[in-house]
Enzyme design. Structure first.
Site, mmCIF file in Angstrom:
data_model
loop_
_atom_site.group_PDB
_atom_site.id
_atom_site.type_symbol
_atom_site.label_atom_id
_atom_site.label_comp_id
_atom_site.label_asym_id
_atom_site.label_seq_id
_atom_site.Cartn_x
_atom_site.Cartn_y
_atom_site.Cartn_z
ATOM 1 C CE LYS A 113 -3.761 -2.529 0.509
ATOM 2 N NZ LYS A 113 -3.375 -3.499 -0.539
ATOM 3 N N GLY A 153 -6.976 -3.219 4.087
ATOM 4 C CA GLY A 153 -8.359 -3.646 4.326
ATOM 5 C C GLY A 153 -8.856 -3.206 5.688
ATOM 6 N N GLY A 154 -8.316 -2.059 6.146
ATOM 7 C CA GLY A 154 -8.846 -1.529 7.401
ATOM 8 C C GLY A 154 -8.100 -2.009 8.619
ATOM 9 C CG HIS A 166 -14.709 2.221 -1.782
ATOM 10 N ND1 HIS A 166 -13.753 1.392 -1.223
ATOM 11 C CD2 HIS A 166 -14.753 1.890 -3.088
ATOM 12 C CE1 HIS A 166 -13.253 0.609 -2.176
ATOM 13 N NE2 HIS A 166 -13.843 0.899 -3.317
ATOM 14 C CG HIS A 209 -12.563 -2.689 6.182
ATOM 15 N ND1 HIS A 209 -12.481 -1.375 5.795
ATOM 16 C CD2 HIS A 209 -12.335 -2.715 7.521
ATOM 17 C CE1 HIS A 209 -12.177 -0.632 6.865
ATOM 18 N NE2 HIS A 209 -12.100 -1.420 7.917
ATOM 19 C CD GLU A 258 -10.288 -0.284 -3.491
ATOM 20 O OE1 GLU A 258 -9.725 0.114 -2.458
ATOM 21 O OE2 GLU A 258 -10.855 -1.388 -3.584
ATOM 22 N NE ARG A 289 -9.844 -8.474 -6.459
ATOM 23 C CZ ARG A 289 -9.486 -7.555 -5.561
ATOM 24 N NH1 ARG A 289 -8.218 -7.199 -5.446
ATOM 25 N NH2 ARG A 289 -10.373 -6.979 -4.756
HETATM 26 C C1 MV4 Z 1 -9.205 6.241 5.230
HETATM 27 C C2 MV4 Z 1 -10.451 6.653 5.759
HETATM 28 C C3 MV4 Z 1 -10.590 7.989 6.168
HETATM 29 N N1 MV4 Z 1 -9.558 8.843 6.071
HETATM 30 N N2 MV4 Z 1 -8.201 7.131 5.136
HETATM 31 C C4 MV4 Z 1 -10.233 1.589 4.995
HETATM 32 C C5 MV4 Z 1 -9.400 0.488 4.464
HETATM 33 C C6 MV4 Z 1 -8.557 1.078 3.441
HETATM 34 N N3 MV4 Z 1 -9.116 0.748 2.140
HETATM 35 C C7 MV4 Z 1 -8.568 2.564 3.658
HETATM 36 N N4 MV4 Z 1 -9.683 2.814 4.530
HETATM 37 C C8 MV4 Z 1 -9.969 4.060 4.932
HETATM 38 N N5 MV4 Z 1 -8.999 4.979 4.829
HETATM 39 C C9 MV4 Z 1 -8.373 8.411 5.561
HETATM 40 N N6 MV4 Z 1 -7.346 9.282 5.486
HETATM 41 C C10 MV4 Z 1 -11.487 5.699 5.849
HETATM 42 C C11 MV4 Z 1 -11.241 4.417 5.441
HETATM 43 C C12 MV4 Z 1 -12.336 3.455 5.578
HETATM 44 C C13 MV4 Z 1 -12.937 2.903 4.446
HETATM 45 C C14 MV4 Z 1 -12.497 3.216 3.174
HETATM 46 C C15 MV4 Z 1 -13.137 2.627 2.085
HETATM 47 C C16 MV4 Z 1 -14.206 1.752 2.260
HETATM 48 C C17 MV4 Z 1 -14.624 1.439 3.508
HETATM 49 C C18 MV4 Z 1 -14.002 2.004 4.631
HETATM 50 C C19 MV4 Z 1 -14.440 1.671 5.904
HETATM 51 C C20 MV4 Z 1 -13.815 2.226 6.987
HETATM 52 C C21 MV4 Z 1 -12.767 3.127 6.834
#
Ligand code: MV4
Length: 668
Positions: free
Chosen positions: A116, A164-165, A208, A235, A275, A292
Site C-alpha cells: 500500500k 483492508g482496514g 469509496h 471492509h 480506488e 484483478r
Molecule cells: C481512510 C479513511 C478515512 N480517512 N483514510 C479503509 C481500508 C482502506 N481501504 C482505507 N480505509 C480508509 N482509509 C483516511 N485518510 C477511511 C477508510 C475506511 C474505508 C475506506 C473505504 C471503504 C470502507 C471504509 C471503511 C472504513 C474506513
C-alpha cells in the site's frame, strides 16, 4: 484468440468466465477440489481437472497443480478470476515462464501495487492526488506528531504493512497522539511484523468510489466510469452501484483521468480498479489499486453494455481495446447485492447447510444472477459462503433500486440462513434511497437495517396451517395421480351431512400451534386457532400458493426443506415446521439412550439439571436453527443423565444431544 482457456477459480466467477468464453467459441477447462466434484462450474466447462483436497491451500492456491492442468489439457491461457491466485505475482510469472498467457496484468504491476505504501509513493510521483499526510521512513514519534499537528486533527494512523482496514487508528487530538501512536505501533508489529506508520488527514465521512480502467498492449488506456462501493460492513462490500450517485461529468473525467494516469504509471495491462476516497467537498484521493477483475464488475458491464471478461481475453490475446474513450457511452444505473449464507443476527457468521430450496428471480434485461450453486448444493466451510450476486439495471437509480428490492424479495432460499432480509432492509431504507452514502452507512443505520419483519401471528398462522394442509394433500395425491374429477381426489375429507375437521400441528414464531380446518360448502376453510376463526381459501400448485381472504388474493411460495417450511410472502418470509403427534416411537428412541439434534443449529439453553427426574413432554433444552427455536422434550418419564453440549455450542444435525434414561415403568 485462444482456443482453450483454463479458469483457475470456482463458484460464480468461474461460471461467469465460462459463459463468456463459450460465447467467444473458446473451449474451457475447469479445475476443482474434492469439495467441488459436482459443482456447477465443473458441469459447465468442456473439461475439468481435479487439483486437490477441499482446503484452498491444497487446491485452488496450488499454482503448480493449476499450471500442470493447463499444460496437460493444452490450454493456452489461464484466467485467475478474483481472490485465490489472481493477485499473486509469482503465479503470473510462473504462467508466463511455462508459455501460458496469464489473463491479467504483468507480474511487475501486481508487485508494484502489492504494498500500500509503495503504491501510494508511485501514485504520488505520478501526480495522482493522495490524502494529505506523511508516508516517510522517519518514524521518530516527535516527527510523526509534528506531521499530525501540521495537517490538523483528526488524523488516521495507518500501518504501512496493513490493509483492508487492519492497523488503522483514529487520533482526534494532540494530547492522545503519543499513546495512540505507541498502541498502533505495537499492534502493527504484532500483526504484520512491521511497525511503520503513515499519518493521514482523517476523512470523517468519505465515500469509496472506484474507477474501472483497461489498458491494452498497444498503448491504449481508458476508464469505464466508476462504482460507488461505500456500503460496506467491516471492509466487506455489501451493495455496489454504478454510476456513483451525484457524479458530475467533470468529476468523472477528473477521477477517470487520474485513474488512467495511475495505470500508466505502472505500465499496466488488462482490467484494473483504482480506488479513491471521495470527500464530501468533492476532493478525491488515491486509496489503492486492485490488479484483478473485481467482484462488482457486473454493474460496470450493465451501464456500459460491455463484457469485461471478453475485453480481458481480447487484450490478453494481443488485441487492441474494443473501444476508445470517446466511444464509450453510459446508460442507466445498476446495483449489485452480494447474497451470502451468513447470519446477520449472529454477527454475520457464515453458516453451513444445504441449499435445499433455491429459486432465483427470473432473469431479464433488468435482472442478472451470477451464481455458482444450484438447489441441493452444500454451502462449503472451505470457501467464502457466497450464494450469488444479484445485479439489476434500469434507466434511473430510483427504478434500478425498485428492481433491486423486488428481486431481493423474490429470491427464495431455504435450508440455510442468508443475508437476504438484511439486503432487502438496506435496499428499502430511506437514507439509501436518498443516496446518503459514505463508508459509515451501515454503522449509522443499524436499527433501520436490522429491523425484523414484524411477526404477526394473527396473519401468519392461518396461512401456515392451510399451507401445511395443502402440502399434505399434495403429498398424498400428487397432481395427475388421480382422475381430477374423482371425489377421492378432493382431499378435503368432505362427508355427507357432517363437517370433517382436519387437524394440523405446527411450530411457528416460537409457538406450538394446534389448528383445525373445517371445509366450507362455499369453498375454502374455516381455520380455528386458539379459538380464533379465520376463513381462508388456498390453492397449491407445485410450490406456488395462492391465498384468498375476503376477496383479497395473494401469491406466496412454499419451500419445503428437511428443517421445515418457509412461506415466502410479499412482505417477507415466515418459517414453520410441522409437529407430529407423539406416537410414542420417540420413547423407544429415547430409551435407546439419547435424543438427536433435529438439524444444524445452536444450543440456546439447558432447562433441567442432569440427574433430575422428568415427566414425558417436559422441556429439556432449547436449540436455535433456521431462525426458529426448537424445544427438545422428554420423550417419556425418565432422567437426563448428561447433556453433551452447553449453551452457545454449534450442533450438527443428527448429533446426540443428551443421555436420557427412561424410567422402569416407561419401559414396561
Ligand atoms: C481512510 C479513511 C478515512 N480517512 N483514510 C479503509 C481500508 C482502506 N481501504 C482505507 N480505509 C480508509 N482509509 C483516511 N485518510 C477511511 C477508510 C475506511 C474505508 C475506506 C473505504 C471503504 C470502507 C471504509 C471503511 C472504513 C474506513
Amino acid at each position: 484468440m485462444f482456443d482453450k482457456l483454463l479458469i483457475a477459480n470456482r463458484g460464480e466467477i468461474a461460471c461467469r468466465i465460462i459463459r463468456t468464453a463459450r460465447r467467444l467459441g473458446i473451449a474451457t477447462v475447469a479445475v476443482y477440489s474434492d469439495a467441488d466434484r459436482n459443482a456447477l462450474h465443473v458441469r459447465m466447462a468442456d473439461e475439468a481437472v481435479h487439483i486437490g483436497p477441499a482446503p484452498a491451500r491444497e487446491s485452488y492456491l496450488q499454482a503448480e497443480h493449476i499450471i500442470a492442468a493447463a499444460l496437460a489439457t493444452g490450454a493456452q491461457a489461464i484466467h485467475p478470476g478474483y481472490g485465490f491466485l489472481s493477485e499473486n505475482a509469482g503465479f503470473a510469472r510462473a504462467c508466463t515462464e511455462r508459455g501460458l498467457v496469464f489473463v491479467g496484468p504483468p507480474s511487475a504491476a501486481i508487485e508494484a501495487m502489492g504494498s500500500k505504501a509503495a503504491a501510494k509513493h508511485i501514485m504520488g510521483e505520478a501526480g495522482v492526488p493522495l490524502v494529505p499526510g506523511y508516508h516517510g521512513a522517519n518514524q521518530e514519534p516527535v516527527l510523526l506528531r509534528q506531521e499530525a499537528e501540521r495537517m490538523g486533527y483528526p488524523v488516521l494512523l495507518k500501518a504501512t504493512a496493513g490493509g483492508g482496514g487492519k492497523g488503522m487508528r483514529q487520533v482526534w487530538s494532540g494530547d492522545e497522539f503519543d499513546a495512540a501512536l505507541a498502541a498502533a505501533q505495537r499492534e502493527a508489529s504484532a500483526s504484520f511484523g512491521d511497525a511503520t506508520m503513515l499519518v493521514e488527514k482523517y476523512l470523517t465521512r468519505p465515500r469509496h468510489v472506484e474507477v474501472q480502467v483497461f489498458c491494452d498492449n498497444h498503448g491504449n488506456a481508458i476508464y469505464l466510469a466508476e462504482r460507488d462501493c461505500s456500503v460496506q460492513r467491516r471492509h466487506q462490500k455489501v451493495i455496489e452501484e454504478a454510476p456513483a450517485p451525484g457524479m458530475t461529468a467533470a468529476l468523472r473525467d477528473a477521477m477517470g483521468t487520474a485513474a488512467v494516469q495511475a495505470a500508466r504509471a505502472i505500465d499496466y495491462r488488462g482490467a484494473g480498479t483504482v480506488e479513491f476516497l471521495l470527500d464530501e467537498d468533492g476532493s478525491y484521493y488515491f486509496m489503492e489499486m486492485n490488479t484483478r477483475l473485481q467482484v462488482e464488475h457486473p454493474v460496470t458491464e450493465l451501464i456500459t453494455g460491455q463484457d469485461l471478461v471478453e475485453w480481458q481475453l481480447r487484450v490478453a490475446a494481443g488485441e487492441e481495446l474494443p473501444l476508445q474513450q470517446q466511444d464509450l457511452t453510459l446508460r442507466g444505473h445498476a446495483f449489485e447485492a452480494r447474497i451470502y449464507a451468513e447470519d446477520p443476527d449472529n454477527d454475520f457468521l457464515p453458516v453451513t447447510g444445504t441449499l435445499a430450496y433455491l429459486r432465483a428471480p427470473d432473469e431479464s434485461s433488468h435482472v442478472r444472477v451470477d451464481t455458482g450453486v444450484q438447489q441441493g448444493d452444500e454451502i462449503s466451510v472451505h470457501y467464502d459462503p457466497m450464494i450469488a450476486k444479484l445485479i439489476v439495471w434500469d434507466e434511473s437509480r430510483e427504478r434500478a433500486l425498485q428492481r433491486l428490492s423486488t428481486a431481493l424479495r423474490d429470491y427464495r432460499i431455504g435450508g440455510t440462513v442468508t443475508n437476504l432480509d438484511f439486503l432487502y432492509n438496506l435496499a428499502t431504507a430511506d437514507p439509501f434511497r436518498r443516496a446518503e452514502l459514505d463508508t459509515g452507512f451501515i454503522e449509522r443505520h443499524q436499527t433501520l437495517i436490522f429491523r425484523q419483519r414484524q411477526q404477526d401471528l394473527q396473519r401468519d398462522l392461518p396461512m401456515a396451517a392451510l399451507a401445511l394442509f395443502l402440502h399434505r394433500q399434495q403429498q398424498a395425491a400428487p397432481p395427475g395421480c388421480l382422475d381430477p374429477w374423482s371425489p377421492w381426489g378432493s382431499g378435503t375429507g368432505w362427508r355427507l351431512n357432517e363437517p370433517h375437521l382436519h387437524h394440523v400441528m405446527l411450530h411457528c414464531h416460537q409457538h406450538d400451534v394446534n389448528a383445525t380446518l373445517e371445509p366450507l360448502a362455499r369453498g375454502g376453510f374455516s381455520i380455528c386457532i386458539e379459538g380464533q376463526h379465520t376463513e381462508l381459501r388456498g390453492e397449491l400448485r407445485g410450490d406456488e400458493l395462492v391465498f384468498e381472504q375476503d376477496g383479497h388474493r395473494r401469491r406466496a411460495t412454499l419451500a419445503c426443506t428437511t428443517e421445515g417450511f418457509t412461506l415466502y410472502l410479499a412482505d417477507g418470509a415466515c418459517h414453520f415446521r410441522e409437529l407430529r403427534p407423539d406416537t410414542g416411537e420417540t420413547a423407544q428412541n429415547a430409551a435407546a439412550g439419547g435424543l438427536n439434534a433435529p438439524m444444524n443449529g445452536t444450543v440456546v439453553s439447558l432447562l433441567v439439571e442432569p440427574g433430575s427426574d422428568v415427566q414425558a413432554g417436559a422441556p429439556l433444552m432449547i436449540m436455535e436453527a433456521m431462525k426458529m427455536e426448537h424445544t427438545i422434550r422428554a420423550p417419556g418419564d425418565g432422567t437426563v443423565s448428561q447433556f453433551y453440549f452447553a449453551p452457545g455450542d454449534l450442533v450438527d444435525g443428527g448429533a446426540p444431544l443428551l443421555a436420557f434414561a427412561a424410567s422402569e415403568d416407561a419401559r414396561a
